[in-house]
Write a protein that holds these residues in place. Sequence first.
Motif, mmCIF file in Angstrom:
data_model
loop_
_atom_site.group_PDB
_atom_site.id
_atom_site.type_symbol
_atom_site.label_atom_id
_atom_site.label_comp_id
_atom_site.label_asym_id
_atom_site.label_seq_id
_atom_site.Cartn_x
_atom_site.Cartn_y
_atom_site.Cartn_z
ATOM 1 N N ALA A 95 44.551 37.825 39.893
ATOM 2 C CA ALA A 95 43.204 37.481 40.876
ATOM 3 C C ALA A 95 41.963 38.765 40.559
ATOM 4 N N GLY B 188 41.832 31.954 51.407
ATOM 5 C CA GLY B 188 41.652 33.121 50.904
ATOM 6 C C GLY B 188 40.899 33.478 52.670
ATOM 7 N N LYS C 13 31.182 39.348 46.472
ATOM 8 C CA LYS C 13 31.922 38.666 47.143
ATOM 9 C C LYS C 13 31.449 38.857 48.799
ATOM 10 N N GLN D 283 42.023 29.248 45.188
ATOM 11 C CA GLN D 283 40.781 29.827 45.384
ATOM 12 C C GLN D 283 40.362 28.236 45.474
#
Length: 142
Positions: free
Chosen positions: A23, A83, A108, A78
Amino acid sequence: MPVLTERLDVVDWDALAALYRAASMGDKSPDDLARVFGNSMFRVFALEANRLVGAGRVLADGYDCAYLCDVAVMPDQQGRGTGTQIIERLLQLSKGHRKIILYAVPGKEAVYRRFGFRRMTTAMAVFADQASASARGLLEQD
């Protein structure tokens, strides 16, 4: 959808280290991850078919300040809500704190705005490697 757990005894720390690398969250040793997650007030792990696919944690004092950090999701998970599940659970666990602070990688911000986070004008940091943090866009240039 993955199953969420807060239990440390089900975590494969080598798998968590691999998740962090996949990640783009850095190369952290399994022992260091076990220490930081163990010292966090709240933590959430996402498991799918007994595979660790996501994680996140919160450092908190129990009343005033909670710091949401280290949310990581496997690239193949993802965009599937993993998340979101982790963040929602961590925010639920942190409820009652006067402020919840978030540290995230640049780019983000829009993701976290959906949860009510807004950019702070006074946040500052000292990194162990200031030059590297600056090069990655984490610090403003002097």
